[in-house]
Design a protein around this motif. Sequence first.
Motif, PDB file in Angstrom:
ATOM      1  N   UNK A 117       0.842  -1.222   0.025  1.00 19.06           N
ATOM      2  CA  UNK A 117      -0.031   0.037  -0.111  1.00 19.06           C
ATOM      3  C   UNK A 117       0.831   1.108  -0.047  1.00 19.06           C
ATOM      4  N   UNK A 118       2.141   1.136  -0.133  1.00 20.90           N
ATOM      5  CA  UNK A 118       2.972   2.454  -0.181  1.00 20.90           C
ATOM      6  C   UNK A 118       2.994   2.981  -1.672  1.00 20.90           C
ATOM      7  N   UNK A 119       2.243   2.586  -2.441  1.00 22.47           N
ATOM      8  CA  UNK A 119       2.489   3.067  -3.939  1.00 22.47           C
ATOM      9  C   UNK A 119       0.708   3.355  -4.158  1.00 22.47           C
ATOM     10  N   UNK A 120       0.692   4.345  -5.017  1.00 25.95           N
ATOM     11  CA  UNK A 120      -0.853   4.670  -5.374  1.00 25.95           C
ATOM     12  C   UNK A 120      -1.599   3.357  -6.230  1.00 25.95           C
ATOM     13  N   UNK A 121      -2.955   3.250  -5.630  1.00 22.87           N
ATOM     14  CA  UNK A 121      -3.632   2.230  -6.103  1.00 22.87           C
ATOM     15  C   UNK A 121      -3.648   2.365  -7.520  1.00 22.87           C
ATOM     16  N   UNK A 122      -3.537   1.118  -8.013  1.00 21.45           N
ATOM     17  CA  UNK A 122      -3.699   1.112  -9.663  1.00 21.45           C
ATOM     18  C   UNK A 122      -4.865  -0.017  -9.902  1.00 21.45           C
ATOM     19  N   UNK A 123      -5.911   0.466 -10.405  1.00 22.09           N
ATOM     20  CA  UNK A 123      -7.153  -0.460 -10.470  1.00 22.09           C
ATOM     21  C   UNK A 123      -6.992  -1.185 -11.523  1.00 22.09           C
ATOM     22  N   UNK A 124      -6.119  -1.020 -12.565  1.00 24.92           N
ATOM     23  CA  UNK A 124      -6.038  -1.940 -13.779  1.00 24.92           C
ATOM     24  C   UNK A 124      -5.066  -3.053 -13.445  1.00 24.92           C
ATOM     25  N   UNK A 125      -4.001  -2.980 -12.721  1.00 21.05           N
ATOM     26  CA  UNK A 125      -3.430  -4.228 -12.168  1.00 21.05           C
ATOM     27  C   UNK A 125      -4.242  -4.661 -11.091  1.00 21.05           C
ATOM     28  N   UNK A 126      -4.955  -4.214 -10.250  1.00 21.65           N
ATOM     29  CA  UNK A 126      -5.719  -5.066  -9.138  1.00 21.65           C
ATOM     30  C   UNK A 126      -6.790  -5.663  -9.700  1.00 21.65           C
ATOM     31  N   UNK A 127      -7.280  -5.292 -10.870  1.00 26.06           N
ATOM     32  CA  UNK A 127      -8.426  -6.087 -11.400  1.00 26.06           C
ATOM     33  C   UNK A 127      -8.094  -7.207 -12.125  1.00 26.06           C
ATOM     34  N   UNK A 128      -6.619  -6.995 -12.653  1.00 29.80           N
ATOM     35  CA  UNK A 128      -5.977  -8.419 -13.206  1.00 29.80           C
ATOM     36  C   UNK A 128      -5.856  -9.429 -12.135  1.00 29.80           C
ATOM     37  N   UNK A 129      -5.335  -9.116 -10.843  1.00 31.87           N
ATOM     38  CA  UNK A 129      -5.236  -9.665  -9.690  1.00 31.87           C
ATOM     39  C   UNK A 129      -6.511 -10.387  -9.176  1.00 31.87           C
ATOM     40  N   UNK A 130      -7.765  -9.748  -9.240  1.00 29.31           N
ATOM     41  CA  UNK A 130      -9.139 -10.192  -8.746  1.00 29.31           C
ATOM     42  C   UNK A 130      -9.293 -11.284  -9.666  1.00 29.31           C
ATOM     43  N   UNK A 131      -9.329 -11.121 -11.023  1.00 26.23           N
ATOM     44  CA  UNK A 131      -9.516 -12.055 -12.171  1.00 26.23           C
ATOM     45  C   UNK A 131      -8.956 -13.430 -12.215  1.00 26.23           C
ATOM     46  N   UNK A 132      -7.921 -13.535 -11.331  1.00 22.55           N
ATOM     47  CA  UNK A 132      -7.137 -14.902 -11.190  1.00 22.55           C
ATOM     48  C   UNK A 132      -7.949 -15.483 -10.185  1.00 22.55           C
ATOM     49  N   UNK A 133      -8.754 -15.007  -9.368  1.00 25.24           N
ATOM     50  CA  UNK A 133      -9.326 -15.914  -8.177  1.00 25.24           C
ATOM     51  C   UNK A 133      -8.688 -16.828  -7.408  1.00 25.24           C
ATOM     52  N   UNK A 134      -7.327 -16.428  -7.018  1.00 19.96           N
ATOM     53  CA  UNK A 134      -6.521 -17.112  -6.159  1.00 19.96           C
ATOM     54  C   UNK A 134      -6.343 -16.837  -4.728  1.00 19.96           C
TER      55      UNK A 134
END
Length: 247
Positions: A117-134
């Motif tokens: 959380x020390x860098x600004x939130x990246x919605x695109x990168x976080x969405x890729x993580x969520x899509x993995x479902x792991x």
Amino acid sequence: MKVLSLFFFLATIIATCQGASHHPNPSFDCLSWRLAVETNNKRGWSVVPQACVSYVGHYMLGRQYRKDVQAVADLAHNFAKTVPLPRDLRPNVWILDVADTVLSNLPYYAQPDVAFGGTPYNSTKFAIWEQKGISPAVPGILDLYKKLQSLGFKIVFISGRSESLREVTTKNLKNLGFTTWEKLILKQTSDAGTSSQIYKEKKRNELLAQPQRYRIVGNVGDQWSDLVGENVGLRTFKVPNPMYHIS
């Protein structure tokens, strides 16, 4: 479950080797900062202070985070055992948030370029993580979920995740052992732009307005926006999360 256990086992080793979870920072009192975050005295922040990135990492990967979550789970269970459930047809509901209350995003936030959380939130990168479902389960919450069900509570998940993630979220939950629930409420297109607090409050009010006339007894979340407003339940319980703030 094996992936979850391995992740936190390795994380503990890393944290132990790097230093204690409450390693002091000489230029900034990070323990006091985290206390202010958890007590909702510090609001509206967007990134973890650079002076506290290492501290937050040690805390999240170390033993203390797991102990703190377990303490919250134990308090919630102890309260649930004392609640006399009325003998009527109204379902008694326990609300659980999803992200970092049930499904942990710690593997994502532990990446060097996210820096806990020390860098600004990246919605695109976080969405890729969520899509993995792991996502692994947040420690202690699966056991709480099972205990609440055994006491007769209906579980309702209210999440800020998009409706488009229903399939992947359902699969992720079931793979971890969260096999049944009353409702999984996800964010619709019509909810876009609504603050988390208003959105969560709206969904709780909708629960009470349904023909089943749900009775909200308990509520667990990692953000204060999960736990304030109308119809939060008889008791709320906050899981620690110093990595980000959602208003």
